[in-house]
Motif scaffolding. Structure first.
Motif, PDB file in Angstrom:
ATOM      1  N   SER A   1     -27.651 116.883   4.000  1.00 27.35           N
ATOM      2  CA  SER A   1     -27.575 117.588   5.279  1.00 27.35           C
ATOM      3  C   SER A   1     -28.640 118.677   5.363  1.00 27.35           C
ATOM      4  CB  SER A   1     -26.177 118.197   5.452  1.00 27.35           C
ATOM      5  OG  SER A   1     -26.051 118.840   6.705  1.00 27.35           O
TER       6      SER A   1
ATOM      7  N   GLN B   1     -17.916 109.850   4.232  1.00 28.47           N
ATOM      8  CA  GLN B   1     -16.957 108.778   4.528  1.00 28.47           C
ATOM      9  C   GLN B   1     -16.564 108.032   3.256  1.00 28.47           C
ATOM     10  OE1 GLN B   1     -19.211 106.666   7.488  1.00 28.47           O
ATOM     11  NE2 GLN B   1     -18.304 107.814   9.204  1.00 28.47           N
TER      12      GLN B   1
ATOM     13  N   ASN C   1     -22.566 117.568  10.993  1.00 24.33           N
ATOM     14  CA  ASN C   1     -23.663 116.604  10.956  1.00 24.33           C
ATOM     15  C   ASN C   1     -23.812 115.894  12.304  1.00 24.33           C
ATOM     16  OD1 ASN C   1     -24.490 117.094   8.318  1.00 24.33           O
ATOM     17  ND2 ASN C   1     -23.044 115.615   7.442  1.00 24.33           N
ATOM     18  N   TYR C   2     -22.677 115.476  12.871  1.00 22.21           N
ATOM     19  CA  TYR C   2     -22.727 114.803  14.174  1.00 22.21           C
ATOM     20  C   TYR C   2     -23.302 115.737  15.245  1.00 22.21           C
ATOM     21  CZ  TYR C   2     -20.005 110.707  12.688  1.00 22.21           C
ATOM     22  OH  TYR C   2     -19.593 109.544  12.092  1.00 22.21           O
TER      23      TYR C   2
ATOM     24  N   ASN D   1     -23.282 111.843   6.166  1.00 26.10           N
ATOM     25  CA  ASN D   1     -21.984 111.372   6.666  1.00 26.10           C
ATOM     26  C   ASN D   1     -21.530 110.102   5.945  1.00 26.10           C
ATOM     27  OD1 ASN D   1     -21.482 113.429   8.398  1.00 26.10           O
ATOM     28  ND2 ASN D   1     -21.938 112.309  10.279  1.00 26.10           N
TER      29      ASN D   1
ATOM     30  N   MET E   1     -18.637 116.505   8.422  1.00 31.80           N
ATOM     31  CA  MET E   1     -19.108 115.411   9.278  1.00 31.80           C
ATOM     32  C   MET E   1     -19.278 115.881  10.721  1.00 31.80           C
ATOM     33  SD  MET E   1     -16.724 112.368   7.692  1.00 31.80           S
ATOM     34  CE  MET E   1     -17.089 111.193   8.981  1.00 31.80           C
TER      35      MET E   1
ATOM     36  N   TYR F   1     -28.743 113.682   8.200  1.00 33.09           N
ATOM     37  CA  TYR F   1     -27.341 113.847   8.602  1.00 33.09           C
ATOM     38  C   TYR F   1     -26.567 112.529   8.517  1.00 33.09           C
ATOM     39  CZ  TYR F   1     -29.461 118.086  10.470  1.00 33.09           C
ATOM     40  OH  TYR F   1     -30.162 119.256  10.600  1.00 33.09           O
TER      41      TYR F   1
END
Length: 555
Positions: free
Chosen positions: A48, A61, A81-82, A57, A78, A53
């Motif tokens: 990150s 996950q 990052n999104y 993620n 997450m 990103y």
């Protein structure tokens, strides 16, 4: 070489901002300890930082699906990052999942900031059904609101549920003790506070509440012991400082309360609150610092120009000077004294307004006065509670009747109000079932009003505004039961006297027919005759239309 060796190398590389090397070493740590989720999180964090990103993620996950599903903070990472990728819908979903599944709440403040960003980007608020780390907090806040509104029975029910689900939630348990106290369940209140202090002996809210409870039951030895302890306590948190200040005021340690309130006024978060200036003024006044008290009430007036409270107490200070009164003691409640409030309602020719009925300060002070006021104050409160007439009032009066040491006359007054509330409830139900019993008339004739005016002119001078309204309601109800077959009303004094007699009887005041008749200049038999006619109409309210016979004579 093991995972710790590569972890140390990774940290040193990070210190030198060598992200590529740090990523390589963290990945080696993962190879040595593939089941350690922290190692995976470090890899995700480096990715990150490097702007990858999507790759970050994928690692997060993998942690949730393959390594450790309890690592709920991964959802927060997450979401960030999104957001950095501009995928705000996905960021919102991940953030909501974090809030609803994470029990630690490590990133609550950061989550709030991200939520504000998403609100701006998506042009709508984020909907969160629950925040797991604050489970019970929302309900607790609602319970606090109920306490402030004087809805103590509802607050008890809600707080009992919270404490059952979260036995270590001490703030809820403290408020439950107060709710028990306000509803007259003194032993339960004391027991609940003792449970708080068993878990946390130094809990300031619990100690303050216990000191008040000891004072209430007259346990002077224990009360003095706690007061001595609290007197040398200097809280760091402002909420604790406010609690201690109010407690010392209630316990009569006004100098100490004054010192604590003055400290609070130095805080920008508190010094714009007019009620705080009132509390400080009261503490100053009760300590004998009258000039300082006047200054604080003037400041309260500036912050709340529409309030009559500062003006009232400033006038009291002026009156003290004129009369040479040495000591002036006033209540900490941020409202007018009961006698003054009642007097103003009567002078303005109004009953309690709907706004006043809903005002949490007025409501809670009524319930408090019902428990702790002087007998004449309690009587005024009992009569006034009839105007509020909700489930909390019924519960408060029913609890009052169960108090073994309360005056019998006050209990009679409480029973009478409960009867009136029940009667009113039945009348509403009757009006829904039968149009003839509706207490709403399409027109109000001058002759009908003349009866009311005559009664008001001749009533016993001890009858207050509330009693007059009861008489008017009784007259309206009588006429509505006869409508539309209401005959001419001719003997105005006879009807007015009968209405006063029945209203007094409903209120528990013992009048004779002769006593009422003498004020209206008519015979006692006339009062008796018209009173009987009114009684007969109300007794017949349950009869069907076919059996109901309105008067046919000219009256």
């Amino acid at each position: 070489m093991n995972a710790n060796f590569f972890f140390d190398r990774a940290v040193k590389s990070l210190d030198r901002f060598q992200y590529d090397k740090a990523l390589k070493y963290f990945r080696k740590a993962v190879e040595y300890e593939p089941d350690n989720p922290v190692n995976h999180c470090n890899v995700a964090g480096i990715l990150s930082e490097m702007g990858d990103y999507k790759g970050s993620n994928e690692v997060l996950q993998h942690i949730l699906h393959k390594v450790d599903s309890s690592m709920t903070e991964c959802h927060f990472y997450m979401a960030n990052n999104y957001a950095n990728m501009g995928l705000f819908e996905e960021a919102e979903h991940a953030l909501v999942t974090y809030l609803e599944e994470d029990s630690a709440g490590q990133f609550l403040d950061e989550a709030q900031e991200l939520m504000e960003l998403l609100h701006y980007e998506l042009n709508r608020p984020t909907k969160v059904n629950r925040i797991k780390s604050r489970e019970g907090m929302v309900e607790h806040e609602r319970a606090r609101e109920l306490l402030e509104e004087g809805k103590f029975a509802q607050a008890v029910k809600l707080l009992e549920e919270i404490v059952k689900d979260r036995p270590d939630f001490l703030a809820a348990r403290n408020n439950l003790a107060l709710a028990y106290y306000y509803t007259g369940r003194f032993n339960k209140a004391k027991q609940t506070i003792e449970e708080v202090l068993e878990q946390e002996p130094g809990n300031l809210h619990g100690l303050c509440n216990l000191a008040i409870f000891f004072q209430h039951e007259g346990n002077h030895e224990q009360s003095h012991r706690l007061v001595d302890m609290l007197s040398v306590t200097v809280p760091f948190h402002q909420e604790h400082l406010f609690k201690l200040a109010t407690t010392m005021g209630i316990l009569g340690k006004h100098d100490s309360a004054y010192s604590h309130f003055r400290r609070l006024l130095k805080d920008e978060e508190y010094n714009s609150d007019p009620s705080l200036y009132h509390y400080t003024a009261v503490a100053a006044c009760n300590s004998g610092y009258y000039e300082a008290a006047a200054s604080y009430w003037r400041q309260s007036k500036k912050l709340d120009p529409g309030s009559v409270i500062p003006d009232f107490y400033l006038a009291q200070l002026q009156q003290r000077k004129k009369t040479g009164m040495k000591v002036m003691k006033v209540s900490y409640h941020y409202h007018l004294p009961f006698e003054e409030q009642f007097k103003r309602w009567e002078q303005e020719g109004e009953m309690m307004t709907e706004e006043a009925k809903r005002n949490p300060l007025i409501r809670s002070s009524f319930f408090w006065a019902l428990r702790h006021g002087d007998p004449h104050i309690k009587l005024q409160v009992i009569r006034t509670l009839e105007l509020i007439a909700d489930d909390e009032v019924r519960h408060a009066l029913q609890s009052f009747l169960q108090e073994p040491d309360e005056d019998a006359t006050l209990k009679d007054a409480a029973r009478l109000v409960l009867q009136q509330l029940e009667s009113k409830k039945n009348r509403i139900q009757d009006s829904q079932a039968d149009i003839k019993t509706k207490e709403v008339l399409p027109d109000w004739h001058p002759d009908w009003q003349k009866v009311v005016d005559t009664a008001f002119e001749n009533m016993d001078k001890r009858s207050d505004l509330f009693w007059k309204r009861e008489l008017e309601t009784l007259w309206s109800g009588f006429l509505s039961r006869l409508y539309p077959d209401i005959p001419n009303i001719r003997n105005t004094s006879g009807w007015a006297a009968a209405l006063e007699y029945i209203t007094a009887k409903m209120r528990g005041r013992a009048y004779t027919y002769e006593e009422v008749a003498s004020r209206y200049g008519i015979s006692s038999s006339t009062v008796r005759r018209y009173a009987r006619k009114i009684d007969q109409v109300f007794e017949n309210k349950d009869q069907s239309d076919d059996n109901f016979c309105p008067f046919t004579e000219n009256i």
